[in-house]
Design an enzyme around this catalytic site. Structure first.
Site, PDB file in Angstrom:
ATOM      1  N   HIS A 133      -2.096   1.996   2.071  1.00  0.00           N
ATOM      2  CA  HIS A 133      -2.399   1.875   3.497  1.00  0.00           C
ATOM      3  C   HIS A 133      -3.315   3.006   3.927  1.00  0.00           C
ATOM      4  O   HIS A 133      -3.422   3.320   5.104  1.00  0.00           O
ATOM      5  CB  HIS A 133      -1.118   1.923   4.334  1.00  0.00           C
ATOM      6  CG  HIS A 133      -0.070   0.983   3.850  1.00  0.00           C
ATOM      7  ND1 HIS A 133       0.908   1.370   2.965  1.00  0.00           N
ATOM      8  CD2 HIS A 133       0.130  -0.329   4.094  1.00  0.00           C
ATOM      9  CE1 HIS A 133       1.680   0.323   2.696  1.00  0.00           C
ATOM     10  NE2 HIS A 133       1.225  -0.718   3.366  1.00  0.00           N
ATOM     11  N   GLY A 174       3.200  -6.271   4.743  1.00  0.00           N
ATOM     12  CA  GLY A 174       2.039  -6.288   5.614  1.00  0.00           C
ATOM     13  C   GLY A 174       0.865  -6.942   4.920  1.00  0.00           C
ATOM     14  O   GLY A 174       0.793  -6.939   3.689  1.00  0.00           O
ATOM     15  N   HIS A 218      -3.451  -6.521   1.632  1.00  0.00           N
ATOM     16  CA  HIS A 218      -3.353  -6.176   0.209  1.00  0.00           C
ATOM     17  C   HIS A 218      -3.722  -7.354  -0.684  1.00  0.00           C
ATOM     18  O   HIS A 218      -3.389  -7.383  -1.863  1.00  0.00           O
ATOM     19  CB  HIS A 218      -1.930  -5.737  -0.131  1.00  0.00           C
ATOM     20  CG  HIS A 218      -1.393  -4.658   0.744  1.00  0.00           C
ATOM     21  ND1 HIS A 218      -2.040  -3.449   0.886  1.00  0.00           N
ATOM     22  CD2 HIS A 218      -0.294  -4.596   1.542  1.00  0.00           C
ATOM     23  CE1 HIS A 218      -1.345  -2.697   1.727  1.00  0.00           C
ATOM     24  NE2 HIS A 218      -0.292  -3.367   2.157  1.00  0.00           N
ATOM     25  N   LYS A 270       8.471  -3.849  -1.410  1.00  0.00           N
ATOM     26  CA  LYS A 270       7.843  -2.569  -1.745  1.00  0.00           C
ATOM     27  C   LYS A 270       8.520  -1.465  -0.916  1.00  0.00           C
ATOM     28  O   LYS A 270       8.872  -1.687   0.243  1.00  0.00           O
ATOM     29  CB  LYS A 270       6.331  -2.626  -1.458  1.00  0.00           C
ATOM     30  CG  LYS A 270       5.626  -3.749  -2.221  1.00  0.00           C
ATOM     31  CD  LYS A 270       4.120  -3.718  -2.103  1.00  0.00           C
ATOM     32  CE  LYS A 270       3.573  -3.912  -0.704  1.00  0.00           C
ATOM     33  NZ  LYS A 270       3.973  -5.208  -0.091  1.00  0.00           N
TER      34      LYS A 270
END
Lengths: 329, 210
Positions: free
Chosen positions: A216, A53, A56, A104
């Site tokens: 997150h 996602g 980051h 991850k």
């Protein structure tokens, strides 16, 4: 919540336009949201591919370039990319020597990369799943520890190994060894705000902090009263040292910012961490201080410690030329 | 015994799209309690994309139909739901084969294959507080009804009831898979969003084959 965006729905696409504009040495596949190096993977070199996602940054797109990744796939903010995206990157980056997927440990990421590997017929794929977050209890009753800071160090180290010509099996074995040798722990002073949500992911009073927070904004081990940096450092370092013995050899230590904490505080925190490691007899051979695996605008930091050896240090010191990490060039 | 036709299978998917779309906010609310608050929007987007694709061209056989469904979900849903539902439909189609109708036994075999795909992908077990907890009892109920001589309509109706009961039974459970597992005991007291959308899947199947 004020953000520098045009439209919450187009944040990722618009940001990739900026990446392409700022880095002509990279190639951006806007349709599949993939950042590639400007030149195709050299024949015979193992391709290193990661993704996840977005939110980051600089992980992962900012680590594409000589000595690190060959391709990085972006999902929507905090959402795994889909198998067809990962398949495109896998086929697009393969130089004939196979592809290492660095994933991850989040349920969605693991499943989407697994499907992509199955779909990528004709490409030899190995996968390493990072799971270094000591904040999560590793038991058969959870999805396992989350992949956090070690991912950054691993991408650098195996990127250099692939550059040197190690084959896919050797690169994958090194990747697993690095993951097994590293541990991380993070904390948050504030929540992050996902652009599409428009409001903070969690509420936290001014006088409290979240220890063991995920990247997150997932809840951590516990919420504790705000404390001095020296105490915060202790609460981050102690669980890491309790989980693995880092004495008796060199270590690489990263003090990572979550995105919303200034460098002056990150360096201050690193000073506190270094004092604790010195007192514990943990040798700090290499360091990295800054924002490398972030959680949008969250204030806070994480500590990652990686047990190294001559081979790992050699690959760490090797030249790297990416938007997010550059030395020896 | 009445067979299930391709138009009925498409109607199943259409009704599933309607249910996840109507209940988008509810699914997301369930997910925000123990997950990452995107299940409703992800499923609505994914099934919307599926129906758009089928509206443009509907395959004539079950294998092609569900391959389209599976691949579209995989490429448009993201998260864990995309691979899980995508794999369910891909395996469903492979086992159903190049046919234009399914009898009760073929429907059961295809559902079992789909369930096997969900298990292979998600590695969940009964009681982990996942979509498996709605899907497995649904298929067991369907099989029991068929074994008892029920027709397709009665069997899918039994499956829908069992899926709903399975969904309700996830409420007190502590999650052991997915992002909810990080919450430990705090995940108890909430319905599982995946089991909830799976209950819609079987409600839609019952309605389409009634």
């Amino acid at each position: 919540m004020k953000k520098l965006i045009n439209d919450p729905a187009t944040v990722l696409a618009d940001s990739l336009v900026g990446v392409a504009a700022a880095h002509p040495e990279l190639r951006v596949d806007h349709e599949n949201r993939i950042v590639y190096r400007g030149t195709p993977t050299r024949a015979g070199k193992v391709a290193i591919v990661s993704g996840g996602g977005s939110g980051h940054e600089p992980l992962h797109g900012g680590f594409v370039g000589l000595g690190m990744l060959d391709a990085a796939i972006s999902g929507e903010v905090f959402t795994s990319p889909t198998p067809d995206q990962v398949e495109a990157a896998t086929k697009g980056a393969d130089g004939g020597a196979g592809v290492l997927h660095i994933v991850k440990n989040y349920t969605g990421d693991v499943m989407n990369f697994e499907m992509a590997a199955e779909l990528s017929e004709g490409v030899n794929v190995e996968t390493v799943v990072t799971n270094d977050d000591v904040a999560v209890e590793d038991s058969t009753w959870t999805a396992g520890r989350r992949g956090v800071g070690v991912t950054v160090l691993l991408e650098k180290i195996v990127g250099a190994a692939a550059e040197e010509g190690l084959d896919l099996q050797a690169v994958a074995a090194l990747a697993r060894r690095v993951n097994d040798s590293g541990r991380s722990m993070g904390m948050a002073l504030t929540s992050c705000t996902v652009p599409a949500a428009g409001k903070p992911t969690f509420e936290i009073p001014d006088d409290m902090m979240e220890m063991g927070v995920g990247i997150h904004g997932e809840p951590g081990r516990h919420r504790v009263p705000m404390a001095a940096a020296s105490s915060v450092a202790e609460q981050l370092v102690a669980p890491i040292l309790a989980d693995l013995d880092f004495t008796g050899g060199p270590n690489i230590v990263m003090l990572n910012g979550m995105g919303g904490t200034p460098l002056i505080e990150l360096y201050l925190m690193f000073g506190e961490v270094k004092k604790l490691l010195d007192a514990a007899g943990v040798e700090v051979a290499r360091t990295l201080v800054g924002n490398y695996i972030t959680s949008l605008d969250m204030a806070g930091c994480s500590v990652t410690i990686l047990k190294a050896d001559d081979e790992i240090l050699k690959f760490w010191d090797a030249p790297v030329n990416t938007p997010g990490l550059r030395w020896g060039i | 015994m009445v067979d299930v036709s391709i138009p009925q299978l498409v109607d199943w998917l259409s009704r599933f799209r309607d249910l996840v779309t109507e209940n988008r906010a509810y699914l997301t609310e369930l997910d925000s309690a123990i997950g990452d608050a995107d299940h409703g929007s992800n499923m609505a987007r994914g099934m919307g994309a599926v129906m758009d694709k089928l509206g443009a061209a509907t395959p004539a056989t079950a294998d092609e139909l569900f391959k389209t469904v599976g691949m579209t979900l995989v490429s448009s849903v993201g998260g864990a739901s995309g691979p899980l539902y995508g794999t369910f439909f891909l395996r469903f189609g492979t086992t159903a084969g190049a046919v234009s109708q399914l009898d009760a036994a073929a429907l059961s075999a295809a559902l079992h294959a789909g369930l096997g795909g969900v298990l292979a992908r998600g590695k969940a077990e009964a009681g982990d507080k996942t979509m498996f907890d709605a899907m497995n009892p649904a298929i067991e109920a369907l099989d029991a009804a068929i074994a008892g001589g029920a027709d397709v309509a009665a069997a899918t109706s039994a499956a829908a009831q069992a899926a709903a009961a399975g969904r309700d039974a996830t409420e007190p459970l502590v999650a052991r898979k997915g992002r909810a597992s990080y919450l430990g005991d705090r995940s108890a007291g909430h319905l599982d969003p995946g089991a909830t959308s799976t209950a819609y899947l079987f409600t839609a199947l019952a309605a389409a084959t009634a």
